[in-house]
Design a protein around this motif. Structure first.
Motif, PDB file in Angstrom:
ATOM      1  N   GLY A  80     -83.141 -30.270 -10.905  1.00  0.00           N
ATOM      2  CA  GLY A  80     -82.780 -32.114 -10.285  1.00  0.00           C
ATOM      3  C   GLY A  80     -82.176 -32.125  -8.908  1.00  0.00           C
ATOM      4  N   GLY A  81     -82.003 -30.408  -8.533  1.00  0.00           N
ATOM      5  CA  GLY A  81     -80.869 -30.298  -7.066  1.00  0.00           C
ATOM      6  C   GLY A  81     -82.202 -30.286  -5.548  1.00  0.00           C
ATOM      7  N   LEU A  82     -83.090 -29.697  -6.115  1.00  0.00           N
ATOM      8  CA  LEU A  82     -84.055 -29.733  -5.481  1.00  0.00           C
ATOM      9  C   LEU A  82     -84.814 -30.779  -5.320  1.00  0.00           C
ATOM     10  CD1 LEU A  82     -86.063 -25.661  -6.627  1.00  0.00           C
ATOM     11  CD2 LEU A  82     -84.673 -26.905  -4.300  1.00  0.00           C
ATOM     12  N   ALA A  83     -84.647 -31.624  -6.050  1.00  0.00           N
ATOM     13  CA  ALA A  83     -85.753 -33.201  -6.260  1.00  0.00           C
ATOM     14  C   ALA A  83     -84.554 -34.082  -5.369  1.00  0.00           C
ATOM     15  CB  ALA A  83     -85.168 -33.472  -7.779  1.00  0.00           C
ATOM     16  N   GLY A  84     -83.116 -33.539  -5.911  1.00  0.00           N
ATOM     17  CA  GLY A  84     -81.783 -34.781  -4.847  1.00  0.00           C
ATOM     18  C   GLY A  84     -82.387 -34.087  -3.223  1.00  0.00           C
ATOM     19  N   ALA A 106     -85.419 -33.044  -1.558  1.00  0.00           N
ATOM     20  CA  ALA A 106     -86.320 -33.432  -1.059  1.00  0.00           C
ATOM     21  C   ALA A 106     -85.525 -34.584  -0.849  1.00  0.00           C
ATOM     22  CB  ALA A 106     -87.341 -32.907  -1.889  1.00  0.00           C
ATOM     23  N   ALA A 107     -85.723 -35.132  -1.500  1.00  0.00           N
ATOM     24  CA  ALA A 107     -86.095 -36.799  -1.613  1.00  0.00           C
ATOM     25  C   ALA A 107     -84.888 -37.580  -0.282  1.00  0.00           C
ATOM     26  CB  ALA A 107     -85.316 -37.541  -2.538  1.00  0.00           C
ATOM     27  N   LYS A 108     -84.262 -37.301  -0.259  1.00  0.00           N
ATOM     28  CA  LYS A 108     -82.677 -37.083   0.862  1.00  0.00           C
ATOM     29  C   LYS A 108     -83.469 -37.438   2.447  1.00  0.00           C
ATOM     30  CE  LYS A 108     -79.508 -39.556  -0.123  1.00  0.00           C
ATOM     31  NZ  LYS A 108     -78.505 -40.518   0.170  1.00  0.00           N
ATOM     32  N   THR A 109     -84.382 -35.903   2.117  1.00  0.00           N
ATOM     33  CA  THR A 109     -84.665 -35.210   3.677  1.00  0.00           C
ATOM     34  C   THR A 109     -85.654 -36.464   4.087  1.00  0.00           C
ATOM     35  OG1 THR A 109     -84.560 -33.239   2.694  1.00  0.00           O
ATOM     36  CG2 THR A 109     -85.709 -33.458   4.725  1.00  0.00           C
ATOM     37  N   VAL A 110     -86.348 -36.658   3.398  1.00  0.00           N
ATOM     38  CA  VAL A 110     -87.439 -37.664   3.523  1.00  0.00           C
ATOM     39  C   VAL A 110     -87.030 -39.000   4.209  1.00  0.00           C
ATOM     40  CG1 VAL A 110     -89.670 -39.595   2.679  1.00  0.00           C
ATOM     41  CG2 VAL A 110     -89.051 -37.029   2.056  1.00  0.00           C
ATOM     42  N   VAL A 111     -86.029 -39.687   3.829  1.00  0.00           N
ATOM     43  CA  VAL A 111     -85.614 -40.655   3.829  1.00  0.00           C
ATOM     44  C   VAL A 111     -84.009 -40.662   5.770  1.00  0.00           C
ATOM     45  CG1 VAL A 111     -86.011 -41.883   2.146  1.00  0.00           C
ATOM     46  CG2 VAL A 111     -83.961 -41.037   2.326  1.00  0.00           C
ATOM     47  N   LEU A 157     -76.859 -32.617   2.391  1.00  0.00           N
ATOM     48  CA  LEU A 157     -77.339 -31.681   1.497  1.00  0.00           C
ATOM     49  C   LEU A 157     -76.643 -30.946   0.561  1.00  0.00           C
ATOM     50  CD1 LEU A 157     -80.502 -30.104   3.929  1.00  0.00           C
ATOM     51  CD2 LEU A 157     -80.836 -31.918   2.093  1.00  0.00           C
ATOM     52  N   LEU A 158     -75.249 -30.726   1.960  1.00  0.00           N
ATOM     53  CA  LEU A 158     -74.660 -29.947   0.717  1.00  0.00           C
ATOM     54  C   LEU A 158     -73.654 -30.852  -0.396  1.00  0.00           C
ATOM     55  CD1 LEU A 158     -72.301 -27.535   1.189  1.00  0.00           C
ATOM     56  CD2 LEU A 158     -71.326 -29.095   2.356  1.00  0.00           C
ATOM     57  N   ARG A 159     -73.863 -32.217  -0.132  1.00  0.00           N
ATOM     58  CA  ARG A 159     -73.574 -33.111  -1.651  1.00  0.00           C
ATOM     59  C   ARG A 159     -74.667 -33.284  -2.330  1.00  0.00           C
ATOM     60  NH1 ARG A 159     -74.384 -38.396  -2.886  1.00  0.00           N
ATOM     61  NH2 ARG A 159     -75.676 -38.453  -1.103  1.00  0.00           N
ATOM     62  N   ILE A 160     -75.592 -33.410  -2.055  1.00  0.00           N
ATOM     63  CA  ILE A 160     -76.693 -33.972  -2.414  1.00  0.00           C
ATOM     64  C   ILE A 160     -77.227 -32.943  -3.595  1.00  0.00           C
ATOM     65  CG2 ILE A 160     -79.492 -33.315  -1.756  1.00  0.00           C
ATOM     66  CD1 ILE A 160     -78.276 -36.388  -3.257  1.00  0.00           C
ATOM     67  N   PHE A 161     -77.326 -31.424  -3.598  1.00  0.00           N
ATOM     68  CA  PHE A 161     -78.293 -30.806  -4.435  1.00  0.00           C
ATOM     69  C   PHE A 161     -77.374 -31.227  -5.342  1.00  0.00           C
ATOM     70  CE2 PHE A 161     -78.090 -26.270  -6.323  1.00  0.00           C
ATOM     71  CZ  PHE A 161     -79.718 -25.963  -6.289  1.00  0.00           C
ATOM     72  N   PRO A 162     -75.335 -30.454  -5.418  1.00  0.00           N
ATOM     73  CA  PRO A 162     -74.614 -30.185  -6.393  1.00  0.00           C
ATOM     74  C   PRO A 162     -75.278 -32.451  -7.416  1.00  0.00           C
ATOM     75  CG  PRO A 162     -73.443 -30.501  -4.635  1.00  0.00           C
ATOM     76  CD  PRO A 162     -74.981 -30.029  -4.302  1.00  0.00           C
ATOM     77  N   TYR A 163     -74.934 -33.321  -6.471  1.00  0.00           N
ATOM     78  CA  TYR A 163     -74.246 -34.383  -7.040  1.00  0.00           C
ATOM     79  C   TYR A 163     -76.217 -34.162  -8.070  1.00  0.00           C
ATOM     80  CZ  TYR A 163     -75.497 -39.786  -7.565  1.00  0.00           C
ATOM     81  OH  TYR A 163     -75.743 -40.968  -7.277  1.00  0.00           O
ATOM     82  N   ALA A 164     -77.793 -34.327  -7.417  1.00  0.00           N
ATOM     83  CA  ALA A 164     -78.628 -34.714  -7.910  1.00  0.00           C
ATOM     84  C   ALA A 164     -79.067 -33.430  -9.155  1.00  0.00           C
ATOM     85  CB  ALA A 164     -79.615 -34.555  -7.087  1.00  0.00           C
ATOM     86  N   ALA A 165     -78.071 -32.050  -9.455  1.00  0.00           N
ATOM     87  CA  ALA A 165     -78.686 -30.931 -10.461  1.00  0.00           C
ATOM     88  C   ALA A 165     -77.387 -31.767 -11.602  1.00  0.00           C
ATOM     89  CB  ALA A 165     -77.903 -29.805  -9.444  1.00  0.00           C
ATOM     90  N   ILE A 166     -75.951 -32.410 -10.602  1.00  0.00           N
ATOM     91  CA  ILE A 166     -74.576 -32.660 -12.098  1.00  0.00           C
ATOM     92  C   ILE A 166     -75.940 -34.141 -13.003  1.00  0.00           C
ATOM     93  CG2 ILE A 166     -73.566 -33.577 -13.235  1.00  0.00           C
ATOM     94  CD1 ILE A 166     -71.979 -31.991 -10.720  1.00  0.00           C
ATOM     95  N   LYS A 167     -76.443 -34.993 -12.138  1.00  0.00           N
ATOM     96  CA  LYS A 167     -76.976 -35.879 -12.934  1.00  0.00           C
ATOM     97  C   LYS A 167     -77.760 -35.866 -13.356  1.00  0.00           C
ATOM     98  CE  LYS A 167     -79.460 -38.573  -9.927  1.00  0.00           C
ATOM     99  NZ  LYS A 167     -80.041 -39.706  -9.072  1.00  0.00           N
TER     100      LYS A 167
END
Length: 412
Positions: free
Chosen positions: A69-73, A75-80, A131-141
């Motif tokens: 989940g963290g890697l997915a978040g 990757a997605a944020k970097t694209v946009v 990225l600092l936020r999205i990794f734990p955010y997506a991982a937890i989500k």
């Protein structure tokens, strides 16, 4: 009929039922047995007569899900990221970029101006905090969704839309609660546009922490001055009252909190309100569209065939989709969820940058909504929606695709 024939007939019946549910046959011609298992367990087919059960509550499954989940978040944020920077400037009504709102040409022009002024780094300003936020955010989500789903949906009969919606909503609330301060920092970094006022991550944190609304002592001081002016020189009691009011104001000003962690939760109320439909509808739409693509009539074209190697490592409750169909499922999830929750997202952005504009007054959700209505009317709640679509649709599509492929790679 002999016992052996009876057993084979039962197996064939189970295999036919599984194929109707969209579960493909393994390469050896035998259908993978998933009947009778709950969603908190995954049965891993091994050689004939043996299987391995993976518990979704196990530490091994938890960290693998969180990593995917963290890697997915990320990757997605970097694209946009460039679109996200411009969208924040539009939503928060940055004075320098207000003239660009309302058209695709304005989006392109804004990105061009940022690139000319600051280069590529300008388009990715605040991305490190993202990225600092999205990794734990997506991982937890994603982790929370898997865990909550395993509790609310224990078998196929409980696979309902409302349970999917509730699972996604609770997962979104859980993740945003733990990572919201990082979101506020990211928005404030992205909101800055002046070259001579560039702030570091640490300075932004200090500034947010030390921001405070105008102390109530101002109102008391004004009242004291009014009393003193009206009293003139003939009323000692009134002058004494004015002096008391001024002293009280000074005392209140001294004890009034000028800083605090509460500043990192500006806009948290509309975030929670917006996350309920956003995360819930996102997961619901993705899973529902995925079900459509897994219908037996088209499953052979939309799902990935299993091989001996993949079947021997893990058995999924649902067959994985091919890349185009997984991306379509995620894109539709992003489109629907963004539409449902966008007005609350605009309110949240305005509250988050409240300390960067005006007098630092901490706006409530209702007051922020009234200000937006007064300034721009109903259209104000949909400012930047077009760029929101352009950002969210590919972001959610990439996020779900990377997550599903990450699960395959990690063997869960």
């Amino acid at each position: 009929m002999s016992p052996t024939q009876t057993s084979n007939a039962a197996l064939n019946t189970d295999a036919s039922q599984l194929q109707e549910m969209g579960v493909p046959r393994g390469a050896d011609g035998e259908t993978e047995k998933a009947m009778g298992t709950k969603n908190n367990e995954v049965v891993t087919p091994m050689k004939a007569g043996r299987s391995k059960t993976i518990d979704k509550q196990s530490l091994d499954y938890v960290w693998r899900t969180g990593l995917a989940g963290g890697l997915a978040g990320c990757a997605a944020k970097t694209v946009v990221a460039p679109l996200d920077r411009v969208k924040i400037l539009f939503q928060a009504s940055n004075p320098q970029f207000a003239k660009y709102t309302g058209s695709w040409f304005g989006v392109v022009t804004a990105m061009r101006d940022i690139n000319q002024q600051d280069g590529l780094r300008g388009l990715y300003r605040g991305h490190s905090a993202t990225l600092l936020r999205i990794f734990p955010y997506a991982a937890i989500k994603f982790l929370a969704y898997e865990q909550i789903r395993s509790v609310l949906i224990k078998d196929k009969s409980q696979e309902t839309s409302i349970r999917r919606l509730v699972s996604g909503s609770l997962a979104g609330i859980t993740s945003v609660f733990f990572t919201y301060p990082l979101e506020v920092i990211r928005v404030r970094l992205a909101f800055e546009t002046r070259k001579d006022a560039r702030s570091s991550l640490s300075s932004i944190c200090k500034r947010i922490y030390n921001e405070h609304p105008p102390p109530p002592a101002h109102a008391i001081s004004h009242s004291a001055a009014a009393v003193a002016n009206s009293s003139g020189n003939n009323s000692l009691p009134l002058r004494a009252a004015a002096s008391t009011l001024a002293s009280t104001g000074t005392a209140l000003q001294a004890v009034h909190p000028r800083s605090g962690l509460a500043n990192f939760y500006r806009g948290f109320s509309p975030t929670l309100c917006g996350m309920l439909p956003y995360a819930g509808v996102s997961f619901l739409t993705h899973d529902t569209v995925g079900d459509w693509f897994r219908r037996p009539s088209i499953a052979q074209y939309t799902t990935i065939p299993r091989t001996n190697s993949s079947s021997s490592s893990v058995s999924h409750s649902r067959a994985p989709l091919r890349t185009p169909y997984e991306l379509i499922s995620g894109a539709l999830a992003g489109l629907v969820s963004q539409t449902v929750s966008y007005p609350l997202e605009v309110i949240r952005r305005r509250m988050q940058v409240g300390g960067a504009v005006g007098d630092g007054h901490r706006l409530g959700m209702g007051e922020t909504a009234r200000r937006i209505w007064t300034e721009k009317g109903a259209k104000g709640f949909w400012v930047g929606l077009t760029i929101g679509y352009a950002k969210v649709v590919p972001m959610v599509a990439v996020s779900f695709w990377v997550y599903e492929r990450g699960k395959l790679a990690l063997g869960i």
